[in-house]
Motif scaffolding. Structure first.
Motif, short mmCIF file in Angstrom:
data_model
loop_
_atom_site.label_atom_id
_atom_site.label_comp_id
_atom_site.label_asym_id
_atom_site.label_seq_id
_atom_site.Cartn_x
_atom_site.Cartn_y
_atom_site.Cartn_z
N TYR A 153 0.81 -1.22 0.00
CA TYR A 153 0.00 0.00 0.00
C TYR A 153 0.84 1.27 0.00
O TYR A 153 0.31 2.37 -0.20
CB TYR A 153 -0.98 0.03 1.19
CG TYR A 153 -0.34 0.26 2.55
CD1 TYR A 153 0.04 1.54 2.96
CD2 TYR A 153 -0.15 -0.79 3.43
CE1 TYR A 153 0.62 1.75 4.19
CE2 TYR A 153 0.42 -0.59 4.67
CZ TYR A 153 0.80 0.67 5.04
OH TYR A 153 1.38 0.87 6.27
N TYR B 20 -5.97 -13.19 5.47
CA TYR B 20 -4.71 -13.20 4.72
C TYR B 20 -3.56 -13.64 5.62
O TYR B 20 -2.69 -14.42 5.21
CB TYR B 20 -4.40 -11.81 4.17
CG TYR B 20 -5.10 -11.46 2.87
CD1 TYR B 20 -4.82 -12.16 1.70
CD2 TYR B 20 -6.03 -10.42 2.80
CE1 TYR B 20 -5.45 -11.84 0.50
CE2 TYR B 20 -6.67 -10.09 1.61
CZ TYR B 20 -6.37 -10.80 0.47
OH TYR B 20 -7.00 -10.49 -0.71
N HIS C 81 -10.18 -8.11 5.01
CA HIS C 81 -9.81 -9.52 4.90
C HIS C 81 -8.43 -9.80 5.50
O HIS C 81 -7.93 -10.93 5.39
CB HIS C 81 -9.81 -9.95 3.44
CG HIS C 81 -11.15 -9.87 2.78
ND1 HIS C 81 -12.22 -10.62 3.19
CD2 HIS C 81 -11.59 -9.12 1.73
CE1 HIS C 81 -13.27 -10.35 2.42
NE2 HIS C 81 -12.91 -9.44 1.53
N ILE D 30 -6.27 -6.33 -10.68
CA ILE D 30 -7.43 -6.43 -9.79
C ILE D 30 -7.63 -5.10 -9.07
O ILE D 30 -6.70 -4.57 -8.45
CB ILE D 30 -7.24 -7.57 -8.78
CG1 ILE D 30 -7.21 -8.91 -9.52
CG2 ILE D 30 -8.35 -7.55 -7.74
CD1 ILE D 30 -6.90 -10.10 -8.63
N VAL D 31 -8.82 -4.57 -9.18
CA VAL D 31 -9.15 -3.30 -8.53
C VAL D 31 -9.96 -3.61 -7.26
O VAL D 31 -11.03 -4.21 -7.33
CB VAL D 31 -9.96 -2.39 -9.47
CG1 VAL D 31 -10.34 -1.09 -8.74
CG2 VAL D 31 -9.16 -2.09 -10.73
N GLU D 32 -9.42 -3.19 -6.14
CA GLU D 32 -10.07 -3.46 -4.86
C GLU D 32 -9.76 -2.31 -3.92
O GLU D 32 -8.63 -1.87 -3.84
CB GLU D 32 -9.54 -4.78 -4.28
CG GLU D 32 -10.23 -5.25 -3.03
CD GLU D 32 -9.71 -6.60 -2.57
OE1 GLU D 32 -10.45 -7.33 -1.91
OE2 GLU D 32 -8.53 -6.91 -2.87
N SER D 33 -10.77 -1.84 -3.23
CA SER D 33 -10.57 -0.71 -2.32
C SER D 33 -9.68 -1.14 -1.16
O SER D 33 -9.66 -2.32 -0.76
CB SER D 33 -11.90 -0.19 -1.78
OG SER D 33 -12.48 -1.14 -0.89
N GLU E 54 -10.11 -0.41 1.85
CA GLU E 54 -10.97 -0.80 2.97
C GLU E 54 -11.38 -2.27 2.85
O GLU E 54 -11.37 -3.02 3.84
CB GLU E 54 -12.21 0.08 3.03
CG GLU E 54 -11.94 1.53 3.43
CD GLU E 54 -11.41 2.38 2.28
OE1 GLU E 54 -10.96 3.52 2.55
OE2 GLU E 54 -11.42 1.89 1.12
N ASN E 55 -11.72 -2.69 1.63
CA ASN E 55 -12.12 -4.09 1.42
C ASN E 55 -10.94 -5.04 1.64
O ASN E 55 -11.09 -6.10 2.24
CB ASN E 55 -12.67 -4.27 0.01
CG ASN E 55 -13.28 -5.63 -0.21
OD1 ASN E 55 -14.16 -6.05 0.54
ND2 ASN E 55 -12.81 -6.35 -1.22
N ARG E 56 -9.78 -4.62 1.17
CA ARG E 56 -8.59 -5.46 1.34
C ARG E 56 -8.25 -5.61 2.82
O ARG E 56 -7.92 -6.71 3.29
CB ARG E 56 -7.43 -4.83 0.57
CG ARG E 56 -6.23 -5.75 0.38
CD ARG E 56 -6.46 -6.66 -0.81
NE ARG E 56 -5.37 -7.63 -0.97
CZ ARG E 56 -4.27 -7.39 -1.66
NH1 ARG E 56 -4.10 -6.23 -2.26
NH2 ARG E 56 -3.34 -8.30 -1.78
N GLN F 83 0.90 -11.53 -4.58
CA GLN F 83 0.75 -10.09 -4.74
C GLN F 83 1.12 -9.64 -6.15
O GLN F 83 0.43 -8.80 -6.74
CB GLN F 83 1.62 -9.35 -3.73
CG GLN F 83 1.40 -7.84 -3.70
CD GLN F 83 -0.04 -7.48 -3.35
OE1 GLN F 83 -0.67 -8.12 -2.50
NE2 GLN F 83 -0.56 -6.44 -3.98
N TYR G 249 -1.78 -10.20 -8.31
CA TYR G 249 -2.81 -9.15 -8.18
C TYR G 249 -2.52 -8.01 -9.15
O TYR G 249 -3.41 -7.51 -9.83
CB TYR G 249 -2.84 -8.60 -6.75
CG TYR G 249 -3.80 -9.31 -5.83
CD1 TYR G 249 -5.10 -8.84 -5.66
CD2 TYR G 249 -3.42 -10.43 -5.11
CE1 TYR G 249 -5.98 -9.47 -4.81
CE2 TYR G 249 -4.29 -11.08 -4.26
CZ TYR G 249 -5.58 -10.60 -4.11
OH TYR G 249 -6.45 -11.24 -3.27
#
Length: 230
Positions: free
Chosen positions: A114, A199, A195, A185-188, A190-192, A177, A180
């Motif tokens: 990130y 993980y 989980h 892959i598009v993922e917010s 917050e969503n990541r 990774q 990904y």
């Protein structure tokens, strides 16, 4: 004639401040050339990294280029070296951070995913696309992948993971990774982060200790907010 062949003497060795046409006396630094070349590599691929095109975007004569680089190939070599050092350094540094648990060790590496100051995914994707058409670049990419996996493997060993499992966990963590990014892959965030405990169980084989996830989430969201504010 190839673009990176030697220019005529008057243009090839004139001062980098000596522009042509309407550009006047404009100086472009080596950093200007490298920054634009990196941006072009990311947006247009390696075929877009051309001396004449870069000079036009900078608004200067391409003679400036030859004060800093021997040829287009020299520029490409430096871009590749920059990628290798920049994107590998962060993973190696994070893998070496002190960790009181294997889950903390994994979280240290997760920070690369990130924080673009540690790892630039768009640059990584661009270089991998470049490697698809160049066996020499592929060798450099494979070497960098090996260095990164080795660093994560060493982290798992230091955190008490059995040697028989440490390499496989390192490979799964890293190549998952990279996958990904390759699949775009598009993922917010917050969503990541929602989980994250799962993980960690998959990658580390253990549940996180109290407070580890919360501290990581706070750092991640703070970093994302800072980048969005820039």
């Amino acid at each position: 004639m190839r673009e990176d062949s030697q220019e005529n003497g008057a243009d090839r060795y004139s001062s980098p401040a000596a522009g042509s046409g309407s550009t006047g006396n404009v100086r472009a630094t080596k950093e200007d050339w490298l920054k634009l070349a990196l941006e072009t590599l990311i947006c247009d691929g390696v075929d877009g990294v051309r001396i004449l095109t870069l000079g036009q975007k900078l608004g200067i004569s391409r003679s400036s280029f030859y004060w800093y680089f021997k040829s287009r190939q020299d520029l490409l070599d430096q871009l590749l070296q920059y990628w290798r050092e920049r994107n590998t350094r962060g993973i190696l540094a994070q893998s070496l951070l002190p960790a009181t648990s294997v889950t903390q060790g994994v979280l240290n590496v997760f920070e690369c995913w990130y924080d673009e100051d540690l790892f630039n995914p768009r640059l990584d994707f661009a270089v991998r696309a470049w490697a698809n058409g160049s066996s020499e670049v592929r060798k450099v990419v494979d070497l960098a992948d090996g260095e990164r996996v080795e660093a994560i493997y060493a982290m798992f060993l230091r955190c008490g993971c059995p040697q028989s499992d440490a390499l496989i966990r390192a490979r799964i963590l890293y190549f998952t990774q990279i996958g990904y990014y390759a699949l775009e892959i598009v993922e917010s965030i917050e969503n990541r982060l929602a989980h994250l405990p799962a993980y960690l169980r998959i990658h580390a084989g253990k549940d996180p200790l109290d407070g580890e996830v919360e501290a990581f989430v706070a750092r991640a969201l703070r970093r994302v907010d800072t980048r969005q504010a820039l």
